[in-house]
Design a protein around this motif. Structure first.
Motif, PDB file in Angstrom:
ATOM      1  N   LEU A 157       0.820  -1.203   0.000  1.00 53.04           N
ATOM      2  CA  LEU A 157       0.000   0.000   0.000  1.00 53.04           C
ATOM      3  C   LEU A 157       0.861   1.263   0.000  1.00 53.04           C
ATOM      4  N   LEU A 187       2.047   2.035  -3.441  1.00 49.21           N
ATOM      5  CA  LEU A 187       0.990   2.563  -4.300  1.00 49.21           C
ATOM      6  C   LEU A 187       0.716   4.032  -3.994  1.00 49.21           C
ATOM      7  N   GLU A 215       1.080   7.173  -6.450  1.00 52.62           N
ATOM      8  CA  GLU A 215      -0.019   8.090  -6.712  1.00 52.62           C
ATOM      9  C   GLU A 215       0.407   9.540  -6.486  1.00 52.62           C
ATOM     10  N   GLN A 230     -12.317   5.096  -4.807  1.00 51.70           N
ATOM     11  CA  GLN A 230     -10.858   5.215  -4.677  1.00 51.70           C
ATOM     12  C   GLN A 230     -10.160   4.124  -5.495  1.00 51.70           C
ATOM     13  N   ARG A 231      -9.200   4.551  -6.310  1.00 48.31           N
ATOM     14  CA  ARG A 231      -8.394   3.573  -7.050  1.00 48.31           C
ATOM     15  C   ARG A 231      -7.566   2.732  -6.090  1.00 48.31           C
ATOM     16  N   VAL A 232      -7.007   3.382  -5.076  1.00 48.70           N
ATOM     17  CA  VAL A 232      -6.223   2.691  -4.052  1.00 48.70           C
ATOM     18  C   VAL A 232      -6.987   2.805  -2.734  1.00 48.70           C
ATOM     19  N   ASN A 274      -6.586   5.542   0.219  1.00 49.31           N
ATOM     20  CA  ASN A 274      -5.770   6.667  -0.235  1.00 49.31           C
ATOM     21  C   ASN A 274      -6.684   7.733  -0.824  1.00 49.31           C
ATOM     22  N   SER A 289      -6.459   9.246  -4.371  1.00 48.65           N
ATOM     23  CA  SER A 289      -6.805   8.443  -5.552  1.00 48.65           C
ATOM     24  C   SER A 289      -8.311   8.445  -5.810  1.00 48.65           C
ATOM     25  N   ARG A 308      -5.002  -5.149 -10.368  1.00 47.88           N
ATOM     26  CA  ARG A 308      -4.558  -4.365  -9.213  1.00 47.88           C
ATOM     27  C   ARG A 308      -3.098  -3.954  -9.366  1.00 47.88           C
ATOM     28  N   ARG A 368      -1.708   5.410 -11.788  1.00 48.16           N
ATOM     29  CA  ARG A 368      -2.894   6.130 -12.250  1.00 48.16           C
ATOM     30  C   ARG A 368      -2.990   6.096 -13.776  1.00 48.16           C
ATOM     31  N   TRP A 400      -4.019   2.724 -14.927  1.00 48.59           N
ATOM     32  CA  TRP A 400      -5.417   2.499 -14.560  1.00 48.59           C
ATOM     33  C   TRP A 400      -6.335   3.157 -15.585  1.00 48.59           C
TER      34      TRP A 400
END
Length: 430
Positions: free
Chosen positions: A19, A22, A26, A59-61, A64, A67, A101, A105, A108
């Motif tokens: 995490l 990531l 980000e 949230q993408r993450v 976070n 994100s 996963r 960004r 993604w």
């Protein structure tokens, strides 16, 4: 069995990213401040088959806050509301579940168009398995910073109004009456297109697909009208300039009354919530309440600009241009210069109804290595011997690499074949 289990474990471990890593990634990718997103919605109901989704805390993450992205969607049901309700409840999760996963960004965002196709098809498959015959349009919008990604089936529409007064359609209407390419696709896949016949042989109303009599060529659900009415969305992804812009997302109750330009012009200078009400009011004034009428207005506003942009003045025509770059070829010096002077940059556009063309090749996508062992549509685990390449044996495909991923399970392969007219639909209408 033990070797297979350890192999599964290795694949899943390979896909995990700490995490902290990531979040750090980000933070590095967010070089420019995010715009402020404000929205409003309004509706007038006649049949009770319009539904919408607004979710601004995705949230993408997970965990976070930097994100965060937003989702706005409209689902216009027909022949009942079951498909619209089901799609509102499940489509977002199916789209996000199709994105590998551990992506940055940028990765993604590049994975989104493919994931949207998979999510739409999976939602359609699951709803049809319930045996209900209703259907729905779906116009699904993801706003992540300055990047807007839109996926759509049917005739609900999303438009973009940018500073300078340029109005652009971010969707394509899948109406048989207006869309020649879709008429040709439906008839080539085994459907019949014609108007409603009445006594005396006269034909009335818009073009429809038979059996079923649906005016649309793409939707989610509609299991009683043949599987050549496909759930594969038109997808467009654009990056706004630092001037921001306004999105107007609405069901056909709006667009049957107002052109894109009329809708945009009717609410300029108003904050988003009042703007949505004004668009609905203008549509009702023009045509009356003949259909469910739903509108979402989303303003993407530059940082430190809390005041709604004023009514645009005439500006150089250069601002009206689109930087027509497909997929990942947009990150060059020219498009960066054009974006700096206020031009919307097109990152991706594709509307093909062929699943092989929409899912691409694993060699050219950001799919992780574990994706080889999963169905690209429904995400079920596959043994290496079970996966069927999406490119294998397609009568409309020119691919010479049937061994290449992504892969489908047998059920999704049957779905693909039916949508392409390679076997009769499983549903017969008396």
């Amino acid at each position: 069995m033990e070797d297979m289990a350890s192999g599964e474990g290795r694949r899943h471990r390979h896909n995990l990213v700490p995490l902290a890593a990531l979040i750090s990634r980000e933070m590095r990718s967010e070089k420019m401040e995010k715009p402020t997103v404000r929205y409003g919605n309004a509706a007038q109901s006649r049949k009770g088959e319009d539904y919408f989704l607004i979710k601004t805390d995705c949230q993408r993450v997970p965990g976070n806050s930097s994100s965060t992205f937003s989702v706005f969607a409209i689902f216009d049901g027909h022949n009942g509301n079951a498909a619209a309700i089901f799609t509102r409840e499940h489509l977002l999760n199916h789209v996000l579940g199709a994105i590998p996963r551990g992506l940055s960004r940028e990765e993604w965002l590049q994975a989104l168009p493919r994931a949207l196709v998979a999510g739409f098809v999976k939602t359609d498959k699951e709803f049809q398995s319930r045996g209900e015959t209703s259907g729905t349009t779906a116009t699904f919008v993801i706003v992540d910073g300055w990047t807007v990604t839109v996926a759509s089936v049917g005739d609900s529409r999303c438009i973009l109004d940018t500073q300078g007064g340029t109005v652009s359609n971010l969707t394509v209407d899948h109406r048989l009456e207006e869309n020649v390419e879709e008429r040709e696709r439906v008839t080539a896949s085994g459907g019949e297109v014609g108007r409603l016949s009445i006594l005396g042989g006269a034909e009335i109303g818009p073009l429809r697909c038979w059996p079923g009599g649906l005016c649309l060529s793409r939707s989610i659900g509609d299991m009683d009208v043949g599987e050549y009415i496909v759930p594969i969305p038109y997808v467009k992804q654009v990056k706004l300039s630092k001037a921001g812009g306004r999105l107007i997302i609405a069901s056909d109750g709006i667009w049957d009354a107002l052109s894109s330009e009329m809708a945009a012009k009717s609410c300029r200078g108003l904050p988003a919530e009042l703007a949505a009400r004004q668009v609905v009011k203008e549509a009702l004034r023009t045509r009356g309440l003949k259909d469910d009428t739903t509108c979402i207005v989303v303003d993407i506003i530059p940082p430190d600009n809390s005041v709604q942009p004023s009514t645009p003045k005439k500006q150089n025509r250069l601002r009206a241009l689109f930087s027509m770059k497909r997929s990942h070829s947009s990150a060059n010096k020219l498009s960066k210069k054009l974006s700096a002077v206020g031009i919307v940059e097109e990152l991706f556009e594709e509307g093909s109804a062929m699943l092989a063309e929409r899912l691409g090749n694993d060699e050219t996508t950001t799919q992780s290595t574990s994706g080889i062992f999963m169905c690209a549509v429904c995400q079920v685990d596959l043994a290496p011997s079970e996966g069927i390449s999406v490119h294998a044996g397609g009568i409309f495909s020119t691919s010479s690499t049937p061994w290449q991923g992504p892969f489908l399970c047998a059920d999704c392969r049957n779905k693909k074949d039916a949508m392409e007219g390679k076997r009769p639909s499983g549903v017969k209408v008396a």
